[in-house]
Design an enzyme around this catalytic site. Structure first.
Site, PDB file in Angstrom:
ATOM      1  N   CYS A  96       1.144  -1.438   0.063  1.00 61.62           N
ATOM      2  CA  CYS A  96      -0.081   0.100   0.249  1.00 61.62           C
ATOM      3  C   CYS A  96       0.705   1.373  -0.358  1.00 61.62           C
ATOM      4  CB  CYS A  96      -0.778  -0.433   1.227  1.00 61.62           C
ATOM      5  SG  CYS A  96      -2.326  -1.638   1.135  1.00 61.62           S
ATOM      6  N   ASN A 129      -9.979  -0.690  -0.724  1.00 62.39           N
ATOM      7  CA  ASN A 129      -8.592  -0.654  -0.975  1.00 62.39           C
ATOM      8  C   ASN A 129      -8.025  -0.829  -2.602  1.00 62.39           C
ATOM      9  OD1 ASN A 129      -6.122  -0.962  -0.382  1.00 62.39           O
ATOM     10  ND2 ASN A 129      -5.811  -0.810   1.462  1.00 62.39           N
ATOM     11  N   HIS A 182      -3.954   7.099   1.721  1.00 56.67           N
ATOM     12  CA  HIS A 182      -3.650   5.972   1.559  1.00 56.67           C
ATOM     13  C   HIS A 182      -5.482   5.411   1.786  1.00 56.67           C
ATOM     14  CE1 HIS A 182      -4.097   1.394   0.584  1.00 56.67           C
ATOM     15  NE2 HIS A 182      -3.832   0.730   2.036  1.00 56.67           N
TER      16      HIS A 182
HETATM   17  O1  UT7 Z   1      -3.813  -1.111   3.565  1.00 56.97           O
HETATM   18  C1  UT7 Z   1      -3.099  -1.877   3.703  1.00 56.97           C
HETATM   19  C2  UT7 Z   1      -3.148  -2.047   5.569  1.00 56.97           C
HETATM   20  N1  UT7 Z   1      -4.420  -2.439   5.736  1.00 56.97           N
HETATM   21  C3  UT7 Z   1      -4.537  -2.358   6.564  1.00 56.97           C
HETATM   22  O2  UT7 Z   1      -5.165  -0.285   6.716  1.00 56.97           O
HETATM   23  C4  UT7 Z   1      -6.579  -2.713   7.341  1.00 56.97           C
HETATM   24  C5  UT7 Z   1      -6.651  -2.303   9.205  1.00 56.97           C
HETATM   25  N2  UT7 Z   1      -7.588  -3.218   9.438  1.00 56.97           N
HETATM   26  C6  UT7 Z   1      -8.843  -2.994   9.170  1.00 56.97           C
HETATM   27  O3  UT7 Z   1      -9.275  -1.930   8.539  1.00 56.97           O
HETATM   28  C7  UT7 Z   1      -9.791  -3.345  10.110  1.00 56.97           C
HETATM   29  O4  UT7 Z   1      -9.180  -3.664  10.894  1.00 56.97           O
HETATM   30  C8  UT7 Z   1     -10.998  -4.010   9.030  1.00 56.97           C
HETATM   31  C9  UT7 Z   1     -11.930  -3.210   8.521  1.00 56.97           C
HETATM   32  C10 UT7 Z   1      -9.863  -5.098   8.469  1.00 56.97           C
HETATM   33  C11 UT7 Z   1     -12.290  -4.444  10.147  1.00 56.97           C
HETATM   34  O5  UT7 Z   1     -11.995  -3.618  11.676  1.00 56.97           O
HETATM   35  P1  UT7 Z   1     -12.635  -4.151  13.298  1.00 56.97           P
HETATM   36  O6  UT7 Z   1     -13.150  -2.464  13.897  1.00 56.97           O
HETATM   37  O7  UT7 Z   1     -10.462  -4.348  12.839  1.00 56.97           O
HETATM   38  O8  UT7 Z   1     -12.776  -5.145  13.013  1.00 56.97           O
HETATM   39  P2  UT7 Z   1     -12.819  -6.936  13.700  1.00 56.97           P
HETATM   40  O9  UT7 Z   1     -11.433  -7.530  12.928  1.00 56.97           O
HETATM   41  O10 UT7 Z   1     -12.167  -6.271  14.985  1.00 56.97           O
HETATM   42  O11 UT7 Z   1     -13.686  -7.044  14.138  1.00 56.97           O
HETATM   43  C12 UT7 Z   1     -14.774  -6.998  14.689  1.00 56.97           C
HETATM   44  C13 UT7 Z   1     -15.739  -8.407  14.779  1.00 56.97           C
HETATM   45  C14 UT7 Z   1     -15.473  -9.722  14.716  1.00 56.97           C
HETATM   46  O12 UT7 Z   1     -16.842 -10.498  15.617  1.00 56.97           O
HETATM   47  P3  UT7 Z   1     -16.695 -10.852  17.085  1.00 56.97           P
HETATM   48  O13 UT7 Z   1     -14.571 -11.164  17.014  1.00 56.97           O
HETATM   49  O14 UT7 Z   1     -16.387  -9.527  17.914  1.00 56.97           O
HETATM   50  O15 UT7 Z   1     -17.754 -11.283  17.106  1.00 56.97           O
HETATM   51  C15 UT7 Z   1     -15.191  -9.308  13.609  1.00 56.97           C
HETATM   52  O16 UT7 Z   1     -15.876 -11.478  12.912  1.00 56.97           O
HETATM   53  O17 UT7 Z   1     -16.502  -8.111  12.848  1.00 56.97           O
HETATM   54  C16 UT7 Z   1     -16.357  -9.267  12.324  1.00 56.97           C
HETATM   55  N3  UT7 Z   1     -16.296  -8.993  11.007  1.00 56.97           N
HETATM   56  C17 UT7 Z   1     -17.862  -9.207   9.615  1.00 56.97           C
HETATM   57  N4  UT7 Z   1     -18.708  -8.885  10.552  1.00 56.97           N
HETATM   58  C18 UT7 Z   1     -19.432  -8.870   9.485  1.00 56.97           C
HETATM   59  C19 UT7 Z   1     -15.478  -9.763  10.178  1.00 56.97           C
HETATM   60  N5  UT7 Z   1     -15.442  -9.018   9.518  1.00 56.97           N
HETATM   61  C20 UT7 Z   1     -16.500  -8.882   9.123  1.00 56.97           C
HETATM   62  C21 UT7 Z   1     -17.513  -8.865   8.274  1.00 56.97           C
HETATM   63  N6  UT7 Z   1     -18.451  -8.274   7.892  1.00 56.97           N
HETATM   64  N7  UT7 Z   1     -17.328  -8.115   6.874  1.00 56.97           N
END
Ligand code: UT7
Length: 333
Positions: A117, A288, A258
């Site tokens: 990225c 992204n 980004h």
């Molecule tokens: O571009 C290069 C670098 N990359 C980045 O900068 C990305 C960095 N990370 C992120 O942007 C975020 O961490 C994500 C968007 C990938 C995820 O968001 P988050 O707020 O960190 O969510 P999480 O991974 O903590 O997940 C929260 C909950 C989980 O459920 P539980 O364990 O709390 O029951 C996930 O299983 O959301 C669940 N979840 C979803 N729910 C509905 C994960 N993906 C989804 C989804 N739809 N697509």
């Protein structure tokens, strides 16, 4: 960066290409356990684009052709082509070679640059250095990724995030050294290798039935772990480049971040003391697109008449590696 340089490297032309096919959040509701509200509030994404036929070189060549057409120059004037990508058509030849052939840039040399990225920022710094040295007059830097080629559409954590796109800038020298790239802070830290990677297909894990069965040719991301370091990494380095160049939030026309997650972008803008109107955003439309996000923002805002000559921009990124950085650029066209 030498302040007593004879030439400054300025962006003199831009181009972009996004495929027509749109994948909206409703599409993902049908294929994985997710919903529009979760995607919008956690990421800021509403839609992303999908290239149904073709490869990264096709995206990149179309962005390059858009640039050449708008700039009204011939491909054989291009000296260097640098393609930032993590989804090259093949390991080799370089995607830059394939783009060279597709656009007919018969006098160019070039190469691919892999920094995920942060790819565009690293390639832009490299391209500007070639121009500032006085060695080259027209360097094309393209950020291009066909992220759909390495996305597992059964993994709800990742598949909703990524899209396909390419955007290009032309870099030329000027003696007006108060324009163009003024400074960059760029970093890599390989300790991030376990949080965001694609482990299959390379020399570590050459392709076998087993690597394919284990889905090792798809992106793996520990989203939460990356989120924490990305927020701090992008905000800190953007703030640092402001401090280093004695810039206040009033001086800055735009942050060009980004586009990985709207919450990471908001945290960076807040650290820099910037209001929302001073932040370029198009994550809602494209998701992204890895190396393409920053130049895609530049092209759209420029074409909408929102950037003018003399505007001070801070470009910032964070990505796999880890790789991250910020560049201070004064717009020249
Ligand atoms: O571009 C290069 C670098 N990359 C980045 O900068 C990305 C960095 N990370 C992120 O942007 C975020 O961490 C994500 C968007 C990938 C995820 O968001 P988050 O707020 O960190 O969510 P999480 O991974 O903590 O997940 C929260 C909950 C989980 O459920 P539980 O364990 O709390 O029951 C996930 O299983 O959301 C669940 N979840 C979803 N729910 C509905 C994960 N993906 C989804 C989804 N739809 N697509």
């Amino acid at each position: 960066m030498a302040k007593d340089k004879k030439y400054s490297a300025v962006i003199t032309g831009v181009g972009m290409y996004v495929p027509d096919k749109i994948l909206d959040n409703a599409f993902f509701e049908k294929i994985v356990d997710t919903n529009d509200e979760w995607i919008r509030t956690r990421t800021g994404i509403r839609e992303r684009r999908l290239l149904e036929n073709g490869a990264t070189s096709d995206l990149a060549a179309k962005a390059a052709q858009d640039l050449l057409k708008n700039k009204n120059i011939s491909a054989d004037e291009i000296d260097v082509i640098i393609v930032a990508t993590v989804t090259p058509d093949m390991f080799f030849p370089a995607t830059a070679c394939l783009v060279q052939e597709k656009i007919g840039a018969k006098n160019a040399w070039g190469f691919d640059l892999s920094a995920a990225c942060s790819g565009f920022l690293f390639a832009f710094q490299t391209g500007c250095s070639l121009v500032e040295s006085g060695s080259y007059k027209k360097v094309m830097v393209i950020g291009a990724d066909k992220m759909s080629s390495i996305t597992d559409y059964t993994d709800r954590n990742n598949c909703i995030l990524f899209g396909d796109a390419a955007a290009a800038v032309l870099i030329e020298p000027t003696e007006e050294t108060n324009l163009g790239l003024q400074d960059s802070l760029l970093r890599i830290d390989g300790s991030g290798k376990n949080s965001l990677y694609m482990s299959g297909g390379g020399s570590l894990n050459p392709p076998t039935h087993e690597t394919v069965d284990k889905k090792m040719h798809y992106i793996f991301q520990d989203g939460k772990a990356v989120f924490k370091v990305a927020v701090k990494g992008m905000a800190d380095i953007s703030y640092d480049i402001m401090q280093k160049n004695k810039l206040t939030s009033d001086d800055i026309a735009y942050l060009v971040p980004h586009q990985a997650n709207l919450r990471i972008i908001d945290a960076t803008a807040e650290r820099m003391g910037l209001s929302k109107e001073k932040v370029m955003i198009n994550i809602d439309k494209y998701g992204n697109t890895t190396a393409a996000t920053i130049p895609l923002c530049l092209v759209e805002y420029y074409r909408d008449g929102k950037i003018k000559k003399g505007d001070k921009l801070i470009l910032a990124a964070f990505g796999a590696g880890y790789t991250w950085g910020a560049s201070y650029l004064v717009w020249a066209i």
